[in-house]
Design a protein around this motif. Structure first.
Motif, mmCIF file in Angstrom:
data_model
loop_
_atom_site.group_PDB
_atom_site.id
_atom_site.type_symbol
_atom_site.label_atom_id
_atom_site.label_comp_id
_atom_site.label_asym_id
_atom_site.label_seq_id
_atom_site.Cartn_x
_atom_site.Cartn_y
_atom_site.Cartn_z
ATOM 1 N N VAL A 152 0.931 -1.285 -0.071
ATOM 2 C CA VAL A 152 0.060 -0.041 -0.031
ATOM 3 C C VAL A 152 0.976 1.222 0.057
ATOM 4 O O VAL A 152 0.770 2.109 -0.910
ATOM 5 C CB VAL A 152 -0.987 -0.005 1.373
ATOM 6 C CG1 VAL A 152 -1.746 1.459 1.212
ATOM 7 C CG2 VAL A 152 -1.823 -1.224 1.165
ATOM 8 N N GLU A 153 1.789 1.148 0.803
ATOM 9 C CA GLU A 153 2.757 2.451 0.977
ATOM 10 C C GLU A 153 3.619 2.491 -0.186
ATOM 11 O O GLU A 153 3.732 3.876 -0.804
ATOM 12 C CB GLU A 153 3.803 2.157 2.085
ATOM 13 C CG GLU A 153 3.306 2.104 3.514
ATOM 14 C CD GLU A 153 2.379 3.333 3.835
ATOM 15 O OE1 GLU A 153 2.457 4.389 3.471
ATOM 16 O OE2 GLU A 153 1.495 3.072 4.600
ATOM 17 N N ALA B 281 -7.158 1.100 4.652
ATOM 18 C CA ALA B 281 -6.083 0.107 3.957
ATOM 19 C C ALA B 281 -6.069 -1.276 4.533
ATOM 20 O O ALA B 281 -6.302 -2.234 3.891
ATOM 21 C CB ALA B 281 -4.877 0.825 3.507
ATOM 22 N N LYS B 282 -5.665 -1.255 5.801
ATOM 23 C CA LYS B 282 -5.706 -2.450 6.515
ATOM 24 C C LYS B 282 -6.924 -3.205 6.543
ATOM 25 O O LYS B 282 -6.663 -4.571 6.334
ATOM 26 C CB LYS B 282 -5.368 -2.238 8.073
ATOM 27 C CG LYS B 282 -3.921 -1.902 8.467
ATOM 28 C CD LYS B 282 -3.698 -1.711 9.783
ATOM 29 C CE LYS B 282 -2.490 -1.172 10.120
ATOM 30 N NZ LYS B 282 -2.097 -0.141 10.885
ATOM 31 N N PRO C 295 -3.986 -3.829 -2.687
ATOM 32 C CA PRO C 295 -2.954 -2.773 -2.259
ATOM 33 C C PRO C 295 -3.161 -1.231 -2.759
ATOM 34 O O PRO C 295 -3.139 -0.168 -2.313
ATOM 35 C CB PRO C 295 -1.661 -3.128 -2.392
ATOM 36 C CG PRO C 295 -1.870 -4.555 -2.505
ATOM 37 C CD PRO C 295 -2.999 -4.902 -3.001
ATOM 38 N N LEU C 296 -3.635 -1.203 -4.286
ATOM 39 C CA LEU C 296 -3.954 -0.168 -5.015
ATOM 40 C C LEU C 296 -5.247 0.276 -4.460
ATOM 41 O O LEU C 296 -5.388 1.696 -4.113
ATOM 42 C CB LEU C 296 -4.035 -0.367 -6.496
ATOM 43 C CG LEU C 296 -4.424 0.769 -7.303
ATOM 44 C CD1 LEU C 296 -3.691 2.045 -7.156
ATOM 45 C CD2 LEU C 296 -4.488 0.399 -8.793
ATOM 46 N N LEU C 297 -6.093 -0.384 -4.347
ATOM 47 C CA LEU C 297 -7.468 0.086 -3.603
ATOM 48 C C LEU C 297 -7.042 0.579 -2.443
ATOM 49 O O LEU C 297 -7.973 1.877 -2.033
ATOM 50 C CB LEU C 297 -8.395 -0.911 -3.586
ATOM 51 C CG LEU C 297 -9.822 -0.639 -3.216
ATOM 52 C CD1 LEU C 297 -10.432 0.373 -4.280
ATOM 53 C CD2 LEU C 297 -10.724 -1.794 -3.138
ATOM 54 N N GLY C 298 -6.530 0.116 -1.386
ATOM 55 C CA GLY C 298 -5.967 0.604 0.036
ATOM 56 C C GLY C 298 -5.428 2.207 -0.326
ATOM 57 O O GLY C 298 -5.925 3.133 0.442
ATOM 58 N N ALA C 299 -4.451 2.122 -1.227
ATOM 59 C CA ALA C 299 -3.699 3.297 -1.391
ATOM 60 C C ALA C 299 -4.761 4.532 -1.757
ATOM 61 O O ALA C 299 -4.674 5.615 -1.379
ATOM 62 C CB ALA C 299 -2.821 3.190 -2.577
ATOM 63 N N ARG D 105 4.130 5.819 -5.362
ATOM 64 C CA ARG D 105 4.193 5.622 -6.850
ATOM 65 C C ARG D 105 3.069 6.834 -7.422
ATOM 66 O O ARG D 105 3.568 7.791 -8.142
ATOM 67 C CB ARG D 105 3.816 4.458 -7.331
ATOM 68 C CG ARG D 105 3.794 4.464 -9.143
ATOM 69 C CD ARG D 105 2.852 3.272 -9.722
ATOM 70 N NE ARG D 105 1.455 2.969 -9.089
ATOM 71 C CZ ARG D 105 0.345 3.620 -9.381
ATOM 72 N NH1 ARG D 105 0.398 4.551 -10.349
ATOM 73 N NH2 ARG D 105 -0.784 3.023 -8.907
ATOM 74 N N ILE D 106 2.131 6.915 -6.789
ATOM 75 C CA ILE D 106 0.787 7.784 -7.117
ATOM 76 C C ILE D 106 1.534 9.173 -6.964
ATOM 77 O O ILE D 106 1.205 10.129 -7.807
ATOM 78 C CB ILE D 106 -0.319 7.560 -6.466
ATOM 79 C CG1 ILE D 106 -0.822 6.168 -6.668
ATOM 80 C CG2 ILE D 106 -1.591 8.695 -6.727
ATOM 81 C CD1 ILE D 106 -2.233 5.648 -5.914
#
Ligand code: FPP
Ligand code: MG
Length: 295
Positions: free
Chosen positions: A4-5, A35-36, A49-53, A10-11
């Protein structure tokens, strides 16, 4: 969580503006609860992980705007962006994070994109209600809970729903879990505003009432007080409290057990969340840590 981090990194890098990277680094990460939750529900999904981000960026944007609206100078124990760089910068940074999160969201299937984006409309409506309700002393419990649902619980509900879709689990029961988890979480937060101190909260204690927000312990107190004390309580609404005044409120709350009463509702909602997902031990664990949270 590392994935996620790195998605978040990246974003932010893709935004390609040094000022944004600098300001984003100044924000403290926070608990990353949303996110967790997504990773717990969809641990093997490659896109979780992308959805979490995405939801963490939406959450960060909402807090940037919220601190401008609330004129807050502290966030997570450090100076807020509006305090260090001004409200204009905080609003624009929020806009950038929020719109970038949305462009990433379009890569997901329609149900997920819809549930997450609708929750942002709901949380914005909730914020508007919150501001409106803070103008006068609000003693309406149902109205308060509706606002809480919109402002805090809908995004958590959307996370649980969307993650269940990713994991091909039941979206309905997970959404119900998320909704009740979110409500219970916010009620505990409101309680901690009264029972904790500035050092543990990272913001001044009893700040909600100073900001005009009549949270559950205040609503219950109002309902239980006699006419004269009601008047005293209302007169203290939305103003900076002296030591004696905040002591008086705390003493009255102690006498009428309004913190305990609020905690019972949080516990009840947490039990409802638990029965929605029955034997998912990891999700039950999240609830238990949340209810025990004392910072
Ligand atoms: C914190 O409330 C605020 C929220 C949970 C939501 C705020 C939503 C908006 C500002 C709408 C705009 C949304 C986006 C995505 C740009 P609080 O003030 O009760 O909590 P606090 O004590 O942490 O400040
Ligand atoms: Mg606020």
């Amino acid at each position: 969580m590392q994935r996620v981090e790195s998605e978040i990194k990246r974003i932010i890098k893709e935004i390609d503006y040094e000022e944004v990277s600098r300001l984003f680094e100044m924000l403290q990460g926070g608990k990353r609860l949303r996110a967790k939750l997504i990773l717990k529900i969809a641990p093997t999904s490659t896109t979780a992980p992308l959805l979490g981000a995405i939801v963490e960026l939406i959450h960060a944007a909402s807090l940037l705007h919220d601190d401008v609206i609330d004129e807050a100078t502290l966030r997570r124990g450090v100076a807020s962006v509006n305090a260090t760089d001004g409200s204009k910068t905080a609003v624009m940074l929020g806009d950038i994070l929020y719109s970038k999160a949305f462009s990433e969201l379009v890569a997901f299937d329609k149900e997920i994109a819809k549930v997450v984006s609708s929750s942002v409309t709901a949380l914005s409506k909730g914020e508007m209600m919150d501001v409106k309700m803070a103008v006068n002393f609000n003693s309406d419990e149902d109205k308060y809970l509706e606002m809480l649902y919109l402002k805090t619980a809908t995004l958590i509900e959307a996370c649980a729903h969307a993650a269940a879709v990713l994991a091909k689990k039941d979206p309905h029961s997970h959404a119900l879990y998320g909704k009740n988890l979110g409500l219970s979480f916010q009620i505990i937060d409101d309680i901690l505003d009264i029972t904790s101190d500035e050092a543990t909260l990272g913001k001044p204690a009893m700040n909600d009432f100073v900001e005009g927000k009549c949270t559950l312990p205040y609503i219950y107190l109002y309902q239980l007080l006699g006419q004269q004390d009601r008047q005293i309580l209302s007169s203290l609404h939305a103003k900076i409290l002296t030591k004696e005044e905040s002591l008086w409120i705390r003493e009255m709350m102690k006498q009428h057990k309004t913190v305990e009463k609020s905690f019972s509702l949080a516990q009840e909602l947490s039990n409802e969340a638990m029965s929605a997902i029955k034997d998912d031990t990891e999700l039950i664990e999240i609830l238990q840590t949340m209810i025990k949270r004392s910072y």
